[in-house]
Design a protein around this motif. Structure first.
Motif, PDB file in Angstrom:
ATOM      1  N   LEU A  96      10.270 -21.157  -2.652  1.00  0.00           N
ATOM      2  CA  LEU A  96      10.326 -22.310  -3.133  1.00  0.00           C
ATOM      3  C   LEU A  96      11.924 -23.019  -2.595  1.00  0.00           C
ATOM      4  CD1 LEU A  96       9.382 -24.998  -4.635  1.00  0.00           C
ATOM      5  CD2 LEU A  96      10.282 -24.104  -6.735  1.00  0.00           C
ATOM      6  N   LEU A  97      12.878 -22.061  -3.019  1.00  0.00           N
ATOM      7  CA  LEU A  97      14.364 -22.518  -2.635  1.00  0.00           C
ATOM      8  C   LEU A  97      14.398 -22.546  -1.222  1.00  0.00           C
ATOM      9  CD1 LEU A  97      16.166 -20.381  -5.206  1.00  0.00           C
ATOM     10  CD2 LEU A  97      15.936 -22.872  -5.507  1.00  0.00           C
ATOM     11  N   ALA A  98      14.041 -21.594  -0.463  1.00  0.00           N
ATOM     12  CA  ALA A  98      14.011 -21.837   0.942  1.00  0.00           C
ATOM     13  C   ALA A  98      13.575 -23.042   1.472  1.00  0.00           C
ATOM     14  CB  ALA A  98      13.251 -20.715   1.594  1.00  0.00           C
ATOM     15  N   ALA A  99      12.269 -23.225   1.356  1.00  0.00           N
ATOM     16  CA  ALA A  99      11.436 -24.358   1.534  1.00  0.00           C
ATOM     17  C   ALA A  99      12.212 -25.693   1.084  1.00  0.00           C
ATOM     18  CB  ALA A  99      10.214 -24.795   0.981  1.00  0.00           C
ATOM     19  N   THR A 100      12.942 -25.678   0.071  1.00  0.00           N
ATOM     20  CA  THR A 100      13.816 -26.954  -0.562  1.00  0.00           C
ATOM     21  C   THR A 100      15.142 -26.953   0.291  1.00  0.00           C
ATOM     22  OG1 THR A 100      12.857 -26.532  -2.583  1.00  0.00           O
ATOM     23  CG2 THR A 100      15.221 -27.679  -2.502  1.00  0.00           C
ATOM     24  N   GLU A 101      15.649 -25.840   0.775  1.00  0.00           N
ATOM     25  CA  GLU A 101      16.974 -25.851   1.617  1.00  0.00           C
ATOM     26  C   GLU A 101      16.685 -26.739   3.034  1.00  0.00           C
ATOM     27  OE1 GLU A 101      20.585 -23.140   3.132  1.00  0.00           O
ATOM     28  OE2 GLU A 101      18.966 -22.332   2.070  1.00  0.00           O
ATOM     29  N   ARG A 157      -2.078 -31.896 -12.204  1.00  0.00           N
ATOM     30  CA  ARG A 157      -1.756 -30.491 -11.664  1.00  0.00           C
ATOM     31  C   ARG A 157      -2.470 -29.279 -12.382  1.00  0.00           C
ATOM     32  NH1 ARG A 157      -0.508 -33.409  -8.335  1.00  0.00           N
ATOM     33  NH2 ARG A 157       1.569 -33.417  -7.084  1.00  0.00           N
ATOM     34  N   ARG A 158      -2.833 -29.509 -13.941  1.00  0.00           N
ATOM     35  CA  ARG A 158      -3.473 -28.458 -14.322  1.00  0.00           C
ATOM     36  C   ARG A 158      -4.969 -28.640 -13.853  1.00  0.00           C
ATOM     37  NH1 ARG A 158      -0.810 -30.822 -19.124  1.00  0.00           N
ATOM     38  NH2 ARG A 158       0.796 -29.094 -19.905  1.00  0.00           N
ATOM     39  N   ARG A 159      -5.590 -29.731 -13.495  1.00  0.00           N
ATOM     40  CA  ARG A 159      -6.882 -29.577 -12.941  1.00  0.00           C
ATOM     41  C   ARG A 159      -6.792 -29.310 -11.384  1.00  0.00           C
ATOM     42  NH1 ARG A 159      -6.906 -34.854 -15.620  1.00  0.00           N
ATOM     43  NH2 ARG A 159      -6.674 -35.932 -13.947  1.00  0.00           N
ATOM     44  N   ARG A 160      -5.746 -29.758 -10.702  1.00  0.00           N
ATOM     45  CA  ARG A 160      -5.868 -29.343  -9.238  1.00  0.00           C
ATOM     46  C   ARG A 160      -4.340 -29.144  -8.906  1.00  0.00           C
ATOM     47  NH1 ARG A 160      -9.458 -33.659  -9.329  1.00  0.00           N
ATOM     48  NH2 ARG A 160      -7.997 -35.202  -9.454  1.00  0.00           N
ATOM     49  N   PRO A 161      -4.062 -27.756  -9.147  1.00  0.00           N
ATOM     50  CA  PRO A 161      -2.722 -27.302  -8.744  1.00  0.00           C
ATOM     51  C   PRO A 161      -2.315 -27.695  -7.080  1.00  0.00           C
ATOM     52  CG  PRO A 161      -3.854 -25.726 -10.099  1.00  0.00           C
ATOM     53  CD  PRO A 161      -4.900 -26.757  -9.807  1.00  0.00           C
ATOM     54  N   GLN A 162      -1.002 -27.574  -6.986  1.00  0.00           N
ATOM     55  CA  GLN A 162      -0.554 -27.850  -5.750  1.00  0.00           C
ATOM     56  C   GLN A 162       0.756 -26.920  -5.616  1.00  0.00           C
ATOM     57  OE1 GLN A 162      -0.144 -31.957  -4.016  1.00  0.00           O
ATOM     58  NE2 GLN A 162      -1.962 -32.503  -5.152  1.00  0.00           N
ATOM     59  N   ASP A 163       1.305 -26.959  -4.391  1.00  0.00           N
ATOM     60  CA  ASP A 163       2.481 -26.171  -4.049  1.00  0.00           C
ATOM     61  C   ASP A 163       3.518 -26.897  -4.454  1.00  0.00           C
ATOM     62  OD1 ASP A 163       3.913 -23.957  -3.194  1.00  0.00           O
ATOM     63  OD2 ASP A 163       3.875 -24.273  -1.370  1.00  0.00           O
ATOM     64  N   ASP A 164       3.889 -27.111  -5.829  1.00  0.00           N
ATOM     65  CA  ASP A 164       5.176 -27.778  -6.561  1.00  0.00           C
ATOM     66  C   ASP A 164       5.479 -27.149  -7.555  1.00  0.00           C
ATOM     67  OD1 ASP A 164       3.689 -29.009  -8.406  1.00  0.00           O
ATOM     68  OD2 ASP A 164       2.882 -30.537  -6.557  1.00  0.00           O
ATOM     69  N   LEU A 167      23.697 -27.286  -2.085  1.00  0.00           N
ATOM     70  CA  LEU A 167      23.027 -27.513  -0.958  1.00  0.00           C
ATOM     71  C   LEU A 167      22.813 -28.900  -0.614  1.00  0.00           C
ATOM     72  CD1 LEU A 167      19.681 -25.084  -1.620  1.00  0.00           C
ATOM     73  CD2 LEU A 167      22.046 -24.686  -0.200  1.00  0.00           C
ATOM     74  N   GLU A 168      22.680 -29.795  -1.446  1.00  0.00           N
ATOM     75  CA  GLU A 168      22.608 -31.267  -1.095  1.00  0.00           C
ATOM     76  C   GLU A 168      23.967 -31.619  -0.556  1.00  0.00           C
ATOM     77  OE1 GLU A 168      21.361 -33.274  -4.479  1.00  0.00           O
ATOM     78  OE2 GLU A 168      19.499 -31.868  -4.892  1.00  0.00           O
ATOM     79  N   MET A 169      25.214 -31.336  -1.178  1.00  0.00           N
ATOM     80  CA  MET A 169      26.360 -31.562  -0.858  1.00  0.00           C
ATOM     81  C   MET A 169      26.653 -31.356   0.664  1.00  0.00           C
ATOM     82  SD  MET A 169      28.477 -31.543  -4.291  1.00  0.00           S
ATOM     83  CE  MET A 169      30.114 -32.200  -3.572  1.00  0.00           C
ATOM     84  N   THR A 170      26.307 -29.892   0.801  1.00  0.00           N
ATOM     85  CA  THR A 170      26.641 -29.450   2.236  1.00  0.00           C
ATOM     86  C   THR A 170      25.715 -30.006   3.273  1.00  0.00           C
ATOM     87  OG1 THR A 170      27.189 -27.079   1.378  1.00  0.00           O
ATOM     88  CG2 THR A 170      26.512 -27.022   3.553  1.00  0.00           C
ATOM     89  N   ALA A 171      24.654 -30.392   3.002  1.00  0.00           N
ATOM     90  CA  ALA A 171      23.614 -30.836   4.150  1.00  0.00           C
ATOM     91  C   ALA A 171      24.265 -32.284   4.353  1.00  0.00           C
ATOM     92  CB  ALA A 171      22.204 -31.039   3.692  1.00  0.00           C
ATOM     93  N   ILE A 230      14.769 -34.144  -5.529  1.00  0.00           N
ATOM     94  CA  ILE A 230      14.008 -33.601  -6.863  1.00  0.00           C
ATOM     95  C   ILE A 230      12.661 -33.893  -6.957  1.00  0.00           C
ATOM     96  CG2 ILE A 230      14.046 -33.969  -9.326  1.00  0.00           C
ATOM     97  CD1 ILE A 230      16.929 -33.758  -9.326  1.00  0.00           C
ATOM     98  N   CYS A 231      12.238 -35.309  -6.375  1.00  0.00           N
ATOM     99  CA  CYS A 231      10.757 -35.596  -6.441  1.00  0.00           C
ATOM    100  C   CYS A 231       9.967 -34.559  -5.418  1.00  0.00           C
ATOM    101  CB  CYS A 231      10.843 -36.858  -5.953  1.00  0.00           C
ATOM    102  SG  CYS A 231      11.438 -38.438  -7.261  1.00  0.00           S
ATOM    103  N   ASP A 232      10.691 -34.430  -4.430  1.00  0.00           N
ATOM    104  CA  ASP A 232       9.866 -33.458  -3.602  1.00  0.00           C
ATOM    105  C   ASP A 232       9.681 -32.153  -4.063  1.00  0.00           C
ATOM    106  OD1 ASP A 232      10.020 -35.376  -1.357  1.00  0.00           O
ATOM    107  OD2 ASP A 232      11.188 -34.393  -0.240  1.00  0.00           O
ATOM    108  N   LEU A 233      10.616 -31.710  -4.797  1.00  0.00           N
ATOM    109  CA  LEU A 233      10.480 -30.297  -5.452  1.00  0.00           C
ATOM    110  C   LEU A 233       9.535 -30.605  -6.554  1.00  0.00           C
ATOM    111  CD1 LEU A 233      12.013 -27.464  -5.762  1.00  0.00           C
ATOM    112  CD2 LEU A 233      13.400 -28.459  -7.307  1.00  0.00           C
ATOM    113  N   MET A 234       9.554 -31.581  -7.204  1.00  0.00           N
ATOM    114  CA  MET A 234       8.649 -31.506  -8.375  1.00  0.00           C
ATOM    115  C   MET A 234       7.087 -31.892  -8.157  1.00  0.00           C
ATOM    116  SD  MET A 234      10.196 -30.784 -11.382  1.00  0.00           S
ATOM    117  CE  MET A 234       9.708 -31.550 -12.705  1.00  0.00           C
TER     118      MET A 234
END
Length: 424
Positions: free
Chosen positions: A125-130, A222-229, A379-383, A165-169
């Protein structure tokens, strides 16, 4: 001189940290007051005067030295976050309605909730977030160059942490503009500097309620239909039966948005301003970005200290900094002062991206409440700074940042900017 006399003299000589007027002083004057307090033998007690402070009527001791703030942070069995780490303390009805925030928890309750959340931040998850952060930063700077906005805050500083954060969640795109507006409302509601009052964390409950409603609906989906978040991971019970209830998820989301978005946006804005005021540091960073960006991020956080203070309640008798604290007493952990402590930092008022070591307390003083989002913020500040400093188009401020009066955070209301070609 008696302790009472010393405290009385200190209040006159070093300003009154319990008076809202102190937090409306220019920041250099406040930092100078902290420096004088650090010279005293023991922490000073400040008592709000009736009718002058909306923040709290409870006296508090100001912990201003780096060592004292770090010790209190790492001794949670003595210096407790409950019943509230902010001022004023959250009301009982607010906890019942919105759930208790992690920042106000201690012991097993806090450890269990933090464990559930931490275990969901998997390496994948962290790698995808970066990767996502890098793409987002590039897109935002592209849009700034094309649209040439006049204010850096809504165009990049606020948008990047919110989108991350919205993408992560896993927050759907249609909800994001409304959430962004609610965050601003919750933040501005508490500090209406135009009316001469301080920003007070914990206000803006209507905005928090709206954000929690969004999360409750998303949790059910998400309890009914989980996703990759992250929401799906947090609401699904694992092999140990650990998962967040809708109310716990809502409380965490509110903390993540108001704390994560606010603190990172402010650090980014202060960083842009600091690098512009210190062109030799900016050019050093541009000369070898990968070499210097780690130190630059840490120095920006130290120098700006996005969170000014948190409070603690003394649970048992304890000697610290030349004073014996008793159960029930309140202390303020003043990170803004600890990060300028001359006993730890050489020339602490100097902005130096090569400063090493740099044991700042911008993410807290260690212990169980050390900031969960510190890695994400870095990560956010660096990017974003990579995009801002390596383009042929330079984005520069055209005026001083407008700061919002606050005894809680070092918030930037607006930052005027302009764009032009790189000077070589």
């Amino acid at each position: 001189m008696t302790v009472t006399d010393q405290v009385s003299d200190d209040r006159a000589a070093h300003r009154d940290l319990a008076d809202p007027a102190f937090w409306q002083l220019p920041r250099p004057e406040r930092l100078a007051a902290f420096a004088r307090l650090r010279e005293l033998e023991a922490p000073v007690l400040f008592t709000p005067r009736p009718g002058t402070a909306r923040t709290s009527g409870k006296p508090f001791y100001a912990l201003v030295r780096h060592a004292d703030v770090m010790t209190a942070s790492r001794t949670p069995k003595v210096f407790a976050s409950a019943p509230g780490a902010t001022t004023p303390e959250p009301a009982g009805w607010a906890k019942a309605l919105f759930g208790n925030s992690m920042v106000n928890m201690d012991g097993a309750e806090h450890a269990a909730l933090r464990r559930i959340i931490s275990r969901r931040f998997t390496p994948r998850l962290l790698a995808a977030t970066e990767e996502n952060i890098g793409r987002l930063a590039g897109r935002l700077v592209d849009e700034m160059i094309a649209e040439r906005p006049g204010d850096f805050m809504p165009s990049a500083a606020s948008r990047l942490p919110l989108e991350v954060i919205c993408d992560l969640m896993g927050i759907p795109a249609e909800h994001r503009p409304r959430i962004a507006a609610q965050i601003d409302h919750a933040s501005e509601q508490v500090g209406v500097e135009r009316r001469g009052r301080l920003r007070i964390p914990g206000r803006g409950t209507a905005s928090l309620a709206m954000m929690q409603l969004v999360m409750a609906r998303l949790a059910r989906e998400r309890r009914r239909r989980p996703q990759d978040d992250l929401v799906s991971a947090l609401v699904r019970a694992d092999v140990d039966g650990e998962g967040l209830s809708s109310r716990e998820l809502g409380a965490f989301f509110s903390l993540l948005l108001v704390a994560g978005v606010e603190t990172t946006r402010n650090a980014i804005a202060h960083g842009v301003s600091l690098l512009d005021r210190h062109p030799e540091q900016r050019e050093l960073l541009r000369s070898d970005f990968d070499r210097y960006i780690g130190g630059a991020v840490e120095e920006i956080v130290r120098h700006s200290t996005p969170i000014i203070q948190f409070r603690r309640t003394v649970v048992s008798e304890f000697e610290l900094g030349g004073r014996i604290f008793l159960p029930g007493e309140k202390v303020a952990l003043l990170y803004a002062s600890a990060n300028r402590d001359e006993a730890v930092f050489t020339r602490p008022d100097l902005f130096d991206i090569t400063r090493s070591p740099n044991p700042h307390l911008g993410y807290g003083g260690g212990g169980p409440h050390h900031c969960l989002g510190a890695h994400l913020a870095r990560l956010e500040m660096t990017a974003l700074f990579r995009e801002l400093l390596t383009r042929r188009t330079v984005i520069r401020r055209t005026g001083e940042p407008r700061l919002v009066d606050s005894n809680f955070d070092n918030r930037v209301g607006s930052l005027p900017l302009s764009m032009g070609p790189t000077v070589t």
